[in-house]
Motif scaffolding. Sequence first.
Motif, PDB file in Angstrom:
ATOM      1  N   CYS A 136       0.190  -0.808  -7.665  1.00  0.00           N
ATOM      2  CA  CYS A 136       0.109   0.163  -6.570  1.00  0.00           C
ATOM      3  C   CYS A 136      -1.054  -0.206  -5.667  1.00  0.00           C
ATOM      4  O   CYS A 136      -1.918  -1.003  -6.031  1.00  0.00           O
ATOM      5  CB  CYS A 136      -0.067   1.587  -7.098  1.00  0.00           C
ATOM      6  N   THR A 137      -1.075   0.368  -4.484  1.00  0.00           N
ATOM      7  CA  THR A 137      -2.225   0.304  -3.590  1.00  0.00           C
ATOM      8  C   THR A 137      -2.799   1.705  -3.475  1.00  0.00           C
ATOM      9  O   THR A 137      -2.216   2.681  -3.963  1.00  0.00           O
ATOM     10  CB  THR A 137      -1.827  -0.200  -2.197  1.00  0.00           C
ATOM     11  N   SER A 138      -3.936   1.830  -2.803  1.00  0.00           N
ATOM     12  CA  SER A 138      -4.492   3.171  -2.591  1.00  0.00           C
ATOM     13  C   SER A 138      -3.585   3.989  -1.688  1.00  0.00           C
ATOM     14  O   SER A 138      -3.601   5.226  -1.735  1.00  0.00           O
ATOM     15  CB  SER A 138      -5.898   3.075  -1.997  1.00  0.00           C
ATOM     16  N   ALA A 139      -2.765   3.338  -0.864  1.00  0.00           N
ATOM     17  CA  ALA A 139      -1.868   4.058   0.040  1.00  0.00           C
ATOM     18  C   ALA A 139      -0.664   4.641  -0.680  1.00  0.00           C
ATOM     19  O   ALA A 139      -0.180   5.719  -0.320  1.00  0.00           O
ATOM     20  CB  ALA A 139      -1.404   3.127   1.158  1.00  0.00           C
ATOM     21  N   THR A 193      -5.685   0.646   5.654  1.00  0.00           N
ATOM     22  CA  THR A 193      -4.657   0.703   6.693  1.00  0.00           C
ATOM     23  C   THR A 193      -4.494   2.121   7.217  1.00  0.00           C
ATOM     24  O   THR A 193      -4.389   2.353   8.431  1.00  0.00           O
ATOM     25  CB  THR A 193      -3.319   0.190   6.143  1.00  0.00           C
ATOM     26  N   ALA A 194      -4.488   3.087   6.309  1.00  0.00           N
ATOM     27  CA  ALA A 194      -4.307   4.480   6.712  1.00  0.00           C
ATOM     28  C   ALA A 194      -5.467   4.980   7.561  1.00  0.00           C
ATOM     29  O   ALA A 194      -5.286   5.807   8.462  1.00  0.00           O
ATOM     30  CB  ALA A 194      -4.139   5.356   5.477  1.00  0.00           C
ATOM     31  N   MET A 195      -6.673   4.489   7.286  1.00  0.00           N
ATOM     32  CA  MET A 195      -7.827   4.879   8.100  1.00  0.00           C
ATOM     33  C   MET A 195      -7.611   4.496   9.565  1.00  0.00           C
ATOM     34  O   MET A 195      -7.875   5.294  10.470  1.00  0.00           O
ATOM     35  CB  MET A 195      -9.093   4.200   7.579  1.00  0.00           C
ATOM     36  N   GLY A 196      -7.146   3.279   9.791  1.00  0.00           N
ATOM     37  CA  GLY A 196      -6.881   2.848  11.157  1.00  0.00           C
ATOM     38  C   GLY A 196      -5.827   3.697  11.832  1.00  0.00           C
ATOM     39  O   GLY A 196      -5.943   4.038  13.015  1.00  0.00           O
ATOM     40  N   GLY A 229       8.081   0.885  -2.035  1.00  0.00           N
ATOM     41  CA  GLY A 229       7.673   0.967  -0.632  1.00  0.00           C
ATOM     42  C   GLY A 229       6.205   1.273  -0.501  1.00  0.00           C
ATOM     43  O   GLY A 229       5.496   1.535  -1.467  1.00  0.00           O
ATOM     44  N   ARG A 230       5.751   1.221   0.748  1.00  0.00           N
ATOM     45  CA  ARG A 230       4.356   1.513   1.061  1.00  0.00           C
ATOM     46  C   ARG A 230       4.294   2.762   1.924  1.00  0.00           C
ATOM     47  O   ARG A 230       5.050   2.914   2.876  1.00  0.00           O
ATOM     48  CB  ARG A 230       3.731   0.356   1.828  1.00  0.00           C
ATOM     49  N   ARG A 231       3.396   3.650   1.587  1.00  0.00           N
ATOM     50  CA  ARG A 231       3.241   4.876   2.377  1.00  0.00           C
ATOM     51  C   ARG A 231       2.024   4.711   3.271  1.00  0.00           C
ATOM     52  O   ARG A 231       0.900   5.118   2.955  1.00  0.00           O
ATOM     53  CB  ARG A 231       3.051   6.070   1.436  1.00  0.00           C
ATOM     54  N   GLU A 232       2.254   4.080   4.423  1.00  0.00           N
ATOM     55  CA  GLU A 232       1.138   3.693   5.284  1.00  0.00           C
ATOM     56  C   GLU A 232       0.485   4.870   6.013  1.00  0.00           C
ATOM     57  O   GLU A 232      -0.631   4.768   6.470  1.00  0.00           O
ATOM     58  CB  GLU A 232       1.625   2.702   6.352  1.00  0.00           C
TER      59      GLU A 232
END
Length: 341
Positions: free
Chosen positions: A164-167, A251-254, A336-339
């Motif tokens: 997983c990623t943090s997103a 990515t979400a921060m941006g 998937g990624r939850r950007e």
Amino acid sequence: MTVTDILPVPAWRDDLPLEYAALVERLEPLLPCLEVPMHLPWIDAINALKQQRGAVIMAHSYQSPEIFHGVADITGDSLGLAQAAADCDAELIVVCGVHFMAESAKILAPGKTVLIPDLEAGCSLASSITAADVLALRAQHPGVPVVSYANTSAAVKAESDVICTSANAVQVVESLGVPKVIFLPDEFLGRHVAGQTKVELVLWHGRCEVHEKFTAQQARHAREQFDAKLVAHPECPPEVLAEADFVGSTTAMGKWLEREKPARVAMITECSMADNLRVQFPTTQFIKPCNLCPHMQRITLQNIYACLRDLQHAIEIPADVSARARAALQRMLAVGRRESV
């Protein structure tokens, strides 16, 4: 002895400031002004060598501005860089980031040559857990699936069910459809995920040595002293996240900044990211409660040049480890990624 002790400094050319005028204009607000001319010969030499080698340079968002803006072809978070490695046409890739990021690129692009400028560029999270630790946890919790954060070694990924990623951590955890999950290795990210799901998480004691240093007092000071919005990475301690206006991945921060357009913001994450985002958001004032990642700082223009010149520090992963780690990464990609979180 350092790389700069053994590498001759590329010759200065009087036309460099004109040739790189747009880059100079971009870097001068981000770096001490006297540094920019010192970087230009190295940037020019790297760009020439990169073209000669047919290489692509990828830089993580935590890389210093002269690398991020000066020589990188592709920038982003660790997973984004790994996916780009698989998708790009180049057969030679230089990953300007830490070791697990270069491993991830090699896992998803096994047929390509992946180089890292400094093999000692590590990560406190990745080094906090081993494949043997994962096997021991599985023995303690029979039948419980393992979700590992992207900030882990290839060997740990190979012993995991899914990455997983943090997103997308919550999304990945819940995709397994089970009541209990072993979540590795970041304790603070795990606590953050646990607060957003009914799935029981078995946590490890890993922490990011950069993000764990931030305090709630620092966050409150940024808000009260500068009237700043607070944006924090979920690897920060829970009391810091409690102060934040937004918690999310790099990515979400941006995306949050693009959406909210705050007048002032404190980025509670690795310091270089704020420098690099200032170019994209010139109307936002960035207040920096600054912690630099010592491992990211090991990557320099000088060792990027040496890496390309000598084709050194190639990432090699045993085929069976790579195959199992790739399967765990691909299971995440299928989720998937939850950007936009």
